[in-house]
Design an enzyme around this catalytic site. Sequence first.
Site, PDB file in Angstrom:
ATOM      1  CG  ASP A  32      12.875  21.887  49.615  1.00 53.64           C
ATOM      2  OD1 ASP A  32      13.822  22.501  49.076  1.00 53.64           O
ATOM      3  OD2 ASP A  32      12.493  22.107  50.786  1.00 53.64           O
ATOM      4  CG  ASN A  81      16.522  29.167  36.895  1.00 51.76           C
ATOM      5  OD1 ASN A  81      17.219  30.058  36.410  1.00 51.76           O
ATOM      6  ND2 ASN A  81      15.250  29.351  37.210  1.00 51.76           N
ATOM      7  CB  SER A 112      23.833  37.134  40.840  1.00 49.08           C
ATOM      8  OG  SER A 112      23.716  38.546  40.838  1.00 49.08           O
ATOM      9  CE1 TYR A 161      19.833  35.810  44.488  1.00 47.54           C
ATOM     10  CE2 TYR A 161      21.283  37.630  43.902  1.00 47.54           C
ATOM     11  CZ  TYR A 161      20.433  36.605  43.525  1.00 47.54           C
ATOM     12  OH  TYR A 161      20.195  36.376  42.190  1.00 47.54           O
ATOM     13  CE  LYS A 210      21.828  33.358  42.795  1.00 49.13           C
ATOM     14  NZ  LYS A 210      21.259  32.095  42.278  1.00 49.13           N
ATOM     15  CB  THR A 264      12.065  38.190  35.478  1.00 50.66           C
ATOM     16  OG1 THR A 264      12.742  38.815  36.582  1.00 50.66           O
ATOM     17  CG2 THR A 264      13.056  37.342  34.704  1.00 50.66           C
TER      18      THR A 264
HETATM   19  N1  LIG Z   1      16.017  37.695  37.126  1.00 52.80           N
HETATM   20  C1  LIG Z   1      17.186  38.316  37.188  1.00 52.80           C
HETATM   21  O1  LIG Z   1      17.358  39.421  36.688  1.00 52.80           O
HETATM   22  C2  LIG Z   1      18.361  37.629  37.846  1.00 52.80           C
HETATM   23  C3  LIG Z   1      19.532  38.376  38.089  1.00 52.80           C
HETATM   24  C4  LIG Z   1      20.610  37.751  38.691  1.00 52.80           C
HETATM   25  C5  LIG Z   1      20.533  36.392  39.012  1.00 52.80           C
HETATM   26  N2  LIG Z   1      19.381  35.702  38.769  1.00 52.80           N
HETATM   27  C6  LIG Z   1      19.326  34.280  39.126  1.00 52.80           C
HETATM   28  O2  LIG Z   1      18.824  33.542  38.034  1.00 52.80           O
HETATM   29  C7  LIG Z   1      18.007  32.459  38.499  1.00 52.80           C
HETATM   30  C8  LIG Z   1      16.594  32.559  37.895  1.00 52.80           C
HETATM   31  O3  LIG Z   1      16.016  33.791  38.214  1.00 52.80           O
HETATM   32  P1  LIG Z   1      14.456  34.026  38.081  1.00 52.80           P
HETATM   33  O4  LIG Z   1      14.240  35.481  38.339  1.00 52.80           O
HETATM   34  O5  LIG Z   1      13.956  33.438  36.834  1.00 52.80           O
HETATM   35  O6  LIG Z   1      13.817  33.109  39.226  1.00 52.80           O
HETATM   36  P2  LIG Z   1      13.655  33.245  40.807  1.00 52.80           P
HETATM   37  O7  LIG Z   1      14.949  33.590  41.451  1.00 52.80           O
HETATM   38  O8  LIG Z   1      12.509  34.103  41.125  1.00 52.80           O
HETATM   39  O9  LIG Z   1      13.206  31.744  41.200  1.00 52.80           O
HETATM   40  C9  LIG Z   1      13.774  30.583  40.758  1.00 52.80           C
HETATM   41  C10 LIG Z   1      12.842  29.380  41.004  1.00 52.80           C
HETATM   42  O10 LIG Z   1      13.414  28.610  42.061  1.00 52.80           O
HETATM   43  C11 LIG Z   1      12.343  27.990  42.752  1.00 52.80           C
HETATM   44  N3  LIG Z   1      12.805  27.550  44.054  1.00 52.80           N
HETATM   45  C12 LIG Z   1      13.121  28.322  45.133  1.00 52.80           C
HETATM   46  N4  LIG Z   1      13.510  27.551  46.156  1.00 52.80           N
HETATM   47  C13 LIG Z   1      13.453  26.262  45.713  1.00 52.80           C
HETATM   48  C14 LIG Z   1      13.737  25.013  46.312  1.00 52.80           C
HETATM   49  N5  LIG Z   1      14.163  24.920  47.583  1.00 52.80           N
HETATM   50  N6  LIG Z   1      13.569  23.887  45.568  1.00 52.80           N
HETATM   51  C15 LIG Z   1      13.128  23.958  44.284  1.00 52.80           C
HETATM   52  N7  LIG Z   1      12.844  25.113  43.668  1.00 52.80           N
HETATM   53  C16 LIG Z   1      12.998  26.266  44.370  1.00 52.80           C
HETATM   54  C17 LIG Z   1      11.265  29.050  42.813  1.00 52.80           C
HETATM   55  O11 LIG Z   1       9.983  28.492  43.095  1.00 52.80           O
HETATM   56  C18 LIG Z   1      11.387  29.688  41.428  1.00 52.80           C
HETATM   57  O12 LIG Z   1      10.492  29.081  40.511  1.00 52.80           O
HETATM   58  C19 LIG Z   1      18.009  32.541  40.017  1.00 52.80           C
HETATM   59  O13 LIG Z   1      19.004  31.696  40.538  1.00 52.80           O
HETATM   60  C20 LIG Z   1      18.359  34.000  40.274  1.00 52.80           C
HETATM   61  O14 LIG Z   1      18.972  34.190  41.543  1.00 52.80           O
HETATM   62  C21 LIG Z   1      18.288  36.298  38.201  1.00 52.80           C
END
Ligand SMILES: NC(=O)c1ccc[n+]([C@@H]2O[C@H](COP(=O)([O-])OP(=O)(O)OC[C@H]3O[C@@H](n4cnc5c(N)ncnc54)[C@H](O)[C@@H]3O)[C@@H](O)[C@H]2O)c1
Length: 249
Positions: free
Chosen positions: A51, A78, A134, A148, A152, A183
């Site tokens: 965590d 990430n 983001s 959120y 960010k 995604t």
């Molecule tokens: N997908 C998008 O379009 C998008 C857009 C803007 C920003 N982002 C950012 O990009 C990153 C990746 O996005 P995504 O959609 O692939 O993933 P996501 O945001 O769904 O999840 C990221 C991962 O973080 C893990 N996680 C959450 N809390 C945790 C903790 N306390 N300790 C360890 N792990 C933890 C989750 O289990 C997950 O596998 C994120 O930071 C997200 O906010 C994504």
Amino acid sequence: MTRFAGRVCVVNGAASEIGRAVAARFAAEGGVVVGVDVIGHDVGEQSVQADLTDEAQVRALYDDVVATHGHLDVVYNNVGLMDRGDLSLLDTDLDTWRRVQDANLTSVFLSCKHAVPHLRGTEPSGGAIVNAASFLADIGAATAQMGYAAAKAGVVQLTRDLGVHLARSGVRVNAVLFGPIDTAAQRAVFERNPGALDKRLVHWPMGRFGTLDEAAATVAFLASDDAGFITASAIPLDGGITEAFTVPD
Ligand SMILES: NC(=O)c1ccc[n+]([C@@H]2O[C@H](COP(=O)([O-])OP(=O)(O)OC[C@H]3O[C@@H](n4cnc5c(N)ncnc54)[C@H](O)[C@@H]3O)[C@@H](O)[C@H]2O)c1
């Protein structure tokens, strides 16, 4: 390309789609990948369940990585959380706010705090940190999840300060301002709200999602020596959304 040959690359939040894509890219370019996530997973040569909001676990993670592999070269933070209770500020309760700040911002603070002492020792090129932010950190939105977006924005400022602070140490720190990446989680947000995607797409200059390959390539670029003169920056990866006033028909 073998830009990460022999380099130890930690990917935090590795179980998500972007996390997996980045881990695969580091590995394809020769990196030794340590995948970390709060949920069980199989990402990386070494897969760790931890965590990232728990300081003792974060400290132990980096101590173990260096004890096992001898050094630390790249950290990609990430970890992210979009919480259904994170709405307009007036409708968000304090527990939700704290959970969202912890996952999105405190995790990055803790990861950087406990990785930097190890990265500083990396020779000859110095280490690199890339933080996932983001495009919502850079633009107001009537529909945004406000906790959120604020978290960010905190990641962006932490990146800027830390990048400048470490600029002469050889450690670079940058962020990616992700726009909508293709995604399942991102698609699900729109599927829950019929018509929402059509309403949004008219504001996206390129009229499409970014791909996982584009996400992984951008993170890999910033983590590599190709970006050796880039630090303290936040790179938009959003198909021009934050730069556009009007968009093509
Ligand atoms: N997908 C998008 O379009 C998008 C857009 C803007 C920003 N982002 C950012 O990009 C990153 C990746 O996005 P995504 O959609 O692939 O993933 P996501 O945001 O769904 O999840 C990221 C991962 O973080 C893990 N996680 C959450 N809390 C945790 C903790 N306390 N300790 C360890 N792990 C933890 C989750 O289990 C997950 O596998 C994120 O930071 C997200 O906010 C994504």
